[in-house]
Write an enzyme that holds these catalytic residues in place. Structure first.
Site, PDB file in Angstrom:
ATOM      1  N   CYS B 410       0.667  -1.060   0.003  1.00 23.51           N
ATOM      2  CA  CYS B 410       0.237   0.132  -0.084  1.00 23.51           C
ATOM      3  C   CYS B 410       0.620   0.952  -0.335  1.00 23.51           C
ATOM      4  CB  CYS B 410      -0.711  -0.061   1.310  1.00 23.51           C
ATOM      5  SG  CYS B 410      -0.338  -0.782   2.431  1.00 23.51           S
ATOM      6  N   HIS B 454      -2.688   0.397   6.870  1.00 25.32           N
ATOM      7  CA  HIS B 454      -2.727   0.809   5.842  1.00 25.32           C
ATOM      8  C   HIS B 454      -3.117   2.402   4.782  1.00 25.32           C
ATOM      9  CE1 HIS B 454      -3.810   0.053   1.965  1.00 25.32           C
ATOM     10  NE2 HIS B 454      -5.719   0.425   1.744  1.00 25.32           N
ATOM     11  N   ASP B 470      -8.114   4.822  -3.156  1.00 19.75           N
ATOM     12  CA  ASP B 470      -6.945   3.792  -2.800  1.00 19.75           C
ATOM     13  C   ASP B 470      -6.419   3.125  -3.679  1.00 19.75           C
ATOM     14  OD1 ASP B 470      -6.107   2.222  -1.339  1.00 19.75           O
ATOM     15  OD2 ASP B 470      -7.316   1.432  -0.322  1.00 19.75           O
TER      16      ASP B 470
END
Lengths: 321, 669
Positions: B410, B454, B470
């Site tokens: 991420c 994250h 995202d």
């Protein structure tokens, strides 16, 4: 120690004595039991405080919960420590007669009426010289040494019974005023005997006559000799009746008279009379005792001696203190 | 005190040292190796002292040992005070203490320090299992404390049993204290951090920083949803934003408090209310989704819409928040300084990526198109999602990632996308936080673990606000829809068993753990009040104090009546009562004759002891000849009741009659 403190101590002892009267048998009840945290208990509380502060400062409920458990353990230990000595029965048995200044051992019986045994008990006249009794299941006999300082009925100071069992955080104790039913004779003073006519008793006055002491030899049997003294073995051999002869100090008759010692103080007179009585008993003389208010007629033997000594011990004593 | 100066027998000492060892074992995972060896050596030395072959340490040996302990702690932890170093110092001290424990007096400190050591475990671990272990070691220690007081007749089993009994008896009061005692705030501020630091987000993002968390299955926080459910793909727990990029690392910029707490919260939008139980992470940041309104005081809302606690979180904390469920964080426009901050890039870094972004921008009409082009670039090309992407050595790490390795997690995707957006002067920032949360129906709560950490991107749309992007979802949609475990099963370090009953067991354990947290760890303040209210209704503080006072008085009375009942004297027979009355009379007469004020102040003379009933009457007659007839009659009545054929002893009425007769006789004197 300051006078003020002495007064307080005196008052306290008087209060204690009234609260806890003298008796032969004592059952420890809530009225007689004292309990207070000791040094160890305070150390525990300090550490407990530290733990609680740690718990508060770190906002840590688990540390606090352990702290609460320990607070609660302290409270539980009050009851547990109390229960460990409660309802114990302490019985004083009669102790032997003794003289002032002699060590006498005081017999005590501890009875545990409960099912659970009592543990970690200490008994003694003061805290630091107490005797440990690890476990009392149902009955335990112990002996305490004591040196009486006064003639009369034995007057034992208060005995402390205490225990810190099971956790040692609190001391639970009781004062025992126990009545041991013993008599303390005056401390004998060894003075040469003087009779009431003023004559001293010298060694030369003691003629040796046939008595009961050391075997001396045999002589021909005479009428009137005791059959017990006949040497029967000899008779069996020689068919002659012989009588065994013993050396003996002739027991004269002595009157231990109070008035002979006029001029001395009462206690000293009693001590001298006590010494004379012992002397006379040792020399197997028959003796009588004359003290104001009581006369003990001529006699001899252990029982007579004790009767006389007891009379001396209890002279002008009246009641027990 | 002499009785305390006696030696402790060997079995007791061995048991005591075993407890010390057990307390050491509680802490063993956190201690440096040397300290464990040091402790075991000290304990063995003490054990060998029993055989007499090893001498007692004298004062300079003790001094050397203590210095060694201090030096060891210094060498392991440095001079910074941390909880670990302080606990280690305490442990070193406790482990040396047995070397000088020989007598009863010296054992107490060791025992008490052992309790202390047990409780200090909770500074580090707080699971139910830890609590159980501590209780076990405490029970053992309690047993040894009892054992010490059995002196030379130690009995381990009996002591343990008694100790356990004492503990059980103590629990009700402890529970009461736990329930009702108000929790105070910290008495003074504590800024002592834990040594290892706590696992969690770091305040900057360099490659690899989140990958470490991916392997960590510790709990980060728990969420209790108070009204509406929260779908999985909306569980973006924002912690803080990163606005400064230096070519390698993303860092936090300076933020300003928002004008109003509810700047970012829109009442008209759908919202969700929830309560978060946060594990201590020693930082200030808090977690919330989207535009939020804190419902708990002591929370600051920043200009980037993140929440912050006014105090650093060294302990568990609970707070309530209401948040909009929306991908858009409303903000009408940016200030000049904000615009500069959110578009600033270091000059000359990652040229390839910047060129790529400009090309893409020319090919697309507007920002949404640009973003969808980015999306297809990342999802179409052979990008992969992994926790172990290997290391980048070059200066232009984004270039390397986007055009060469194409594998990362991420933080790589978020950092690169934010960079590409800034390359075309679109304000963008990286958000760090957690994504996801495991649901537990039993406790109705979400558990968020460290591996849920994250990073994602927020991009600014003029006139609307910050939109959540995202990029990880583009490459690995499973990560967002079902969590890390589905996304990369081979690299997942958390609980991954497929066995249904193991999963069920875990669920139950988690639920228990949740209630443990809820009840045991965070029981205070409002919650405490609520519980107490449930227990005895709405009460004012004064009423509460009144109730407590009454309760304690009742408790005290109970205790006293118990003591009274416990010592109740044996029942006295009727004959004894009559005898006692006569005997007391006799002694009183004697006392008066001797001038004593009180009968009790004199002892009973020997010749009066053990008198029979008849004897007492005879003695009384000697002293009071004029009552001879009455006394004889009295004696006869008692004898008749006792010794005549068919006699059943005295009964109640007869006794009363006799006692009143004695009373009358007394008055005639």
């Amino acid at each position: 120690m300051s006078i003020g403190l002495n007064v307080i101590r005196h008052r306290f002892n008087a209060w204690l004595k009234k609260r806890l009267p003298l008796s032969e048998e004592i059952q420890l009840s809530q009225k007689r039991i004292f309990i207070f945290p000791n040094k160890v208990g305070f150390l525990f509380l300090v550490l407990l405080g530290l733990l609680l502060v740690t718990g508060i400062n770190y906002q840590n409920n688990l540390i606090l919960s352990i702290g609460f458990i320990m607070v609660s353990l302290f409270v539980t230990s009050i009851i547990a420590t109390y229960q460990n000595i409660a309802s114990l029965v302490i019985k004083a048995s009669a102790c032997d007669a003794c003289f002032v200044g002699d060590t006498v051992s005081l017999p005590l019986t501890l009875n545990n009426p409960n099912k659970t045994s009592k543990a970690g008990l200490f008994v003694g006249f003061d805290h630091s010289h107490a005797q440990l009794i690890p476990v009392v299941e149902s009955q335990q006999n112990i002996r305490l040494s004591y040196v009486p300082q006064q003639r009369g009925y034995i007057n034992v100071p208060k005995i402390k019974l205490f225990s810190v069992y099971p956790l040692g955080l609190l001391t639970c104790w009781s004062w025992l005023y126990l009545d041991f039913n013993g008599v303390v004779y005056p401390k004998p003073v060894e003075l040469p005997f003087r009779s009431s006519d003023g004559e001293g008793l010298d060694d030369t006055d003691q003629s040796i006559q046939s008595g009961m002491d050391e075997f001396d030899g045999l002589r021909m049997y005479q009428k009137g000799d005791s059959l017990k003294r006949v040497a029967w073995k000899q008779y069996a051999k020689t068919q002659q009746l012989m009588t065994k002869q013993y050396l003996d100090y002739q027991g004269d008759e002595r009157c231990l008279d109070w008035s002979v010692l006029s001029g001395f103080d009462v206690e000293y007179r009693l001590q001298v009379l006590c010494g004379w009585a012992l002397q006379a008993h040792q020399q197997q003389s028959e003796f009588s005792l004359k003290i104001p208010g009581q006369t003990i007629p001529l006699g001899s033997g252990e029982q007579h001696l004790h009767q006389c000594l007891k009379a001396l011990a209890l002279f002008n004593y009246g009641v027990k203190k | 005190m002499a009785f305390n100066a006696s030696l402790i027998p060997q079995p007791t000492l061995v048991f005591l040292f075993f407890n010390v060892f057990a307390a050491l074992m509680l802490h063993v995972t956190r201690l440096p190796l040397w300290l464990i060896v040091f402790s075991l050596a000290a304990l063995s030395w003490r054990m060998f002292m029993f055989s007499g072959r090893v001498p007692k340490p004298n004062w300079y040996m003790k001094l050397a040992l203590v210095s060694a302990g201090f030096y060891g702690v210094y060498a392991s932890y440095g001079t910074d005070l941390t909880i670990e170093s302080m606990v280690s110092l305490l442990i070193a001290g406790v482990m040396l203490k047995p070397l000088e424990v020989e007598k009863h007096q010296s054992s107490y400190l060791l025992i008490f320090l052992n309790y202390f050591l047990c409780a200090l475990l909770f500074l580090f671990d707080r699971t139910p299992l830890d609590f159980l272990l501590v209780i076990v070691v405490m029970t053992l220690t309690l047993g040894s404390q009892v054992l010490v007081h059995l002196y030379d007749q130690p009995n381990r089993m009996a002591s343990l049993k008694l100790g356990f009994g004492l503990l059980l008896k103590s629990l009700p009061l402890a529970l009461l204290l736990f329930l009702v005692l108000p929790r105070l705030g910290p008495l003074w501020t504590l800024t002592v951090p834990t040594q290892s630091g706590v696992v969690g987000l770091s305040d900057s993002m360099s490659p690899g920083s989140i990958a470490q968390l991916g392997e960590n299955d510790e709990l980060a926080f728990r969420v209790k949803l108070l009204d509406n459910p929260l779908p999985m793909n909306q569980r973006y727990w924002r912690a803080f934003t990163l606005s400064e990029f230096d070519g390698e690392t993303w860092q936090q910029g300076r933020f300003y408090q928002a004008n109003r707490a509810s700047d970012f919260f829109n009442d008209d939008q759908p919202s969700v209310r929830y309560e978060i139980m946060i594990e201590p992470h020693e930082k200030n940041w808090l977690f919330a989704i989207g535009g939020s309104k804190p419902l708990t005081p002591e929370i600051t809302v920043h200009s980037d819409a993140t929440l912050e606690s006014r105090k650093r979180l060294y302990n568990q904390w609970q707070y309530k928040v209401e948040s909009n469920i929306s991908e858009l964080l409303p903000q009408s426009n940016l200030s000049r300084s904000e615009r500069i901050r959110y578009t600033r890039l270091p000059s000359g870094s990652n040229e390839k990526a910047q060129d790529f972004a400009r090309q893409l921008n020319e090919q697309t009409a507007d920002l949404p198109q640009f973003i969808s082009a980015l999306r297809s670039f990342i999802s179409d090309k052979d990008f992969s999602y992994t926790l172990s992407p290997g290391t980048f050595d070059g200066d232009d790490q984004i270039d390397e990632f986007l055009f060469e390795s194409k594998s990362g997690f991420c933080s790589y995707y978020a950092g690169s996308v934010a960079f590409l957006l800034r390359s075309i002067d679109v304000p963008a920032r990286v958000v760090l936080g957690y994504m996801g949360g495991e649901e537990n129906q039993l406790s109705n709560a979400l558990s968020v673990y460290q591996y849920d950490a994250h990073a994602w991107v927020e991009v600014f749309f003029e006139g609307q606000g910050w939109l959540r992007l995202d990029p990880t979802a583009w490459v690995a949609p499973e990560r967002v829809e079902s969590g890390l475990q589905r996304a990369i099963p081979s690299e997942f370090q958390g609980f991954k068993s497929q066995s249904p009953w193991l999963r069920e067991l875990r669920k139950r354990w988690q639920a228990f753990d949740y209630y443990w947290n809820d009840w045991m760890l965070s029981y205070k303040g409002n919650q405490q009040q609520a519980i107490l209210q449930d227990l005895w209704g709405e009460r004012t503080a004064n009423e509460l104090i009144g109730i407590l006072t009454v309760a304690f008085v009742l408790l005290g009375l109970g205790l006293f009546s118990f003591l009274w009942w416990d010592q109740k004297s044996k029942p006295v027979s009727y004959e004894q009562k009559v005898y006692q009355a006569l005997f007391t009379w006799l002694v009183t007469i004697d006392a008066a004759n001797q001038g004593a004020v009180d009968r009790k102040s004199i002892a009973i003379p020997l010749h009066l002891k053990g008198l029979t009933m008849q004897g007492v009457c005879r003695e009384l007659t000697k002293r009071l000849p004029h009552l001879e007839a009455s006394l004889n009659a009295l004696n006869k009545q008692v004898s008749a009741a006792l010794y005549q054929p068919n006699a059943n002893g005295l009964d109640k009425s007869k006794t009363r009659q006799l006692l009143s007769m004695i009373k009358i006789l007394k008055k005639t004197v």
